[in-house]
Design a protein around this motif. Structure first.
Motif, PDB file in Angstrom:
ATOM      1  N   UNK A 160     -43.843  -8.553 -81.876  1.00  0.00           N
ATOM      2  CA  UNK A 160     -44.259  -8.351 -80.490  1.00  0.00           C
ATOM      3  C   UNK A 160     -45.265  -9.426 -80.115  1.00  0.00           C
ATOM      4  N   UNK A 161     -45.129  -9.942 -78.897  1.00  0.00           N
ATOM      5  CA  UNK A 161     -46.029 -10.988 -78.420  1.00  0.00           C
ATOM      6  C   UNK A 161     -46.402 -10.708 -76.974  1.00  0.00           C
ATOM      7  N   UNK A 166     -41.776 -18.255 -76.118  1.00  0.00           N
ATOM      8  CA  UNK A 166     -40.905 -19.423 -76.181  1.00  0.00           C
ATOM      9  C   UNK A 166     -40.729 -19.831 -77.641  1.00  0.00           C
ATOM     10  N   UNK A 167     -39.506 -20.201 -77.984  1.00  0.00           N
ATOM     11  CA  UNK A 167     -39.194 -20.646 -79.346  1.00  0.00           C
ATOM     12  C   UNK A 167     -39.070 -22.163 -79.366  1.00  0.00           C
ATOM     13  N   UNK A 168     -39.868 -22.790 -80.218  1.00  0.00           N
ATOM     14  CA  UNK A 168     -39.858 -24.252 -80.330  1.00  0.00           C
ATOM     15  C   UNK A 168     -39.271 -24.644 -81.687  1.00  0.00           C
ATOM     16  N   UNK A 224     -47.413 -16.569 -74.257  1.00  0.00           N
ATOM     17  CA  UNK A 224     -48.139 -17.092 -73.099  1.00  0.00           C
ATOM     18  C   UNK A 224     -49.441 -16.341 -72.841  1.00  0.00           C
ATOM     19  N   UNK A 225     -49.551 -15.083 -73.299  1.00  0.00           N
ATOM     20  CA  UNK A 225     -50.730 -14.294 -72.997  1.00  0.00           C
ATOM     21  C   UNK A 225     -51.186 -13.509 -74.227  1.00  0.00           C
ATOM     22  N   UNK A 226     -52.030 -14.100 -75.068  1.00  0.00           N
ATOM     23  CA  UNK A 226     -52.567 -13.355 -76.215  1.00  0.00           C
ATOM     24  C   UNK A 226     -53.342 -12.131 -75.734  1.00  0.00           C
TER      25      UNK A 226
END
Length: 262
Positions: A160-161, A166-168, A224-226
């Motif tokens: 969970x994030x 986004x996967x780089x 994008x949002x810790x």
């Protein structure tokens, strides 16, 4: 131990949950408190350990559980097993808004390193351990201390994030990011912390003194949002915590606070 083969469905958009479909006798393991709902026929049991090693003794389980406590996680993990005759479903959701990342461990080398709070659930057979980052800079300034979680297995795992993920894909390149924005990375990626160059950038750039640096070949997941950033912003504007209103509700908002005792 080979992982159980589980099916799943990601539900929702900005506040997602994952619904796991279990065949009879199949099991999924999850962090304590992550379960959202489950169908009749599924039983659950809190166990000390992830169950990946069926021959693991009590002392080994106790040691593994002790290492989990170091990361701030629960001493126990919850095992959900389909005891019925047909397919049954159980769903899991994280405690704050964000995205759920499904990862087929068999396709990424059967191991992944992630932030200690990002693991949500996985198929039984997945080994969940902690990884001590021995680099001094990473340990003191990496946001996650010396500790990251290490997952091993050949089944499905779910992370969970916060916000959008986004996967780089790195092919020998270098990626720098805010330390809190890192979710996970595969084997072959070297993780370190580097100090921001230039006094002006360090103190007035607004990005902190240090940044996470990842190099090598493999995948990196970025959020994008810790949650720490979200929590800081909420506390900053919470009236009870010394913050101030931003104009929400105008005069009526203030009246409502007085009536409600705020």
């Amino acid at each position: 131990m080979r992982c159980h083969e589980i099916d799943y469905d990601i539900i929702g958009h900005s506040m997602q949950m994952v619904e796991i479909e279990l065949d009879p006798a199949e099991t999924v393991i999850a962090e304590a408190g992550a379960m959202n709902y489950m169908e009749d026929g599924i039983s659950y049991e809190a166990k000390m350990g992830d169950g990946s090693d069926v021959n693991q003794g009590f002392m080994s389980k106790l040691f593994s559980a002790g290492k989990r406590m170091i990361t701030g996680e629960s001493l126990f993990m919850t095992h959900f097993t389909n005891q019925g005759m047909g397919k049954k479903r159980v769903a899991f959701a994280a405690p704050f808004p964000g995205s759920i990342v499904p990862i087929n461990m068999a396709t990424i080398g059967e191991e992944i390193t992630c932030q200690k709070d990002s693991f949500l659930c996985a198929a039984l057979g997945t080994k969940i351990d902690i990884a001590f980052n021995r680099k001094l800079g990473s340990g003191f300034f990496g946001g996650e201390g010396f500790i990251l979680e290490h997952l091993q297995g050949d089944g499905m795992a779910f992370l969970h994030a916060g916000g959008t993920v986004i996967e780089k894909e790195l092919n020998g390149e270098t990626l720098r990011l805010d330390t809190g924005c890192l979710v996970a990375f595969t084997a072959g990626i070297d993780y370190d912390i580097e100090r921001v160059k230039g006094l002006r950038s360090m103190f007035f750039g607004g990005e902190g003194l240090f940044m996470a640096t990842l190099r090598g070949h493999g995948k990196v997941w970025v959020q994008s949002l810790p949650f720490s950033r979200l929590a800081d912003r909420i506390l900053e504007h919470a009236p009870k915590a010394g913050g101030s209103r931003q104009g929400e509700g105008s005069v009526l908002g203030g009246i409502g606070d007085m009536i409600g005792g705020d």
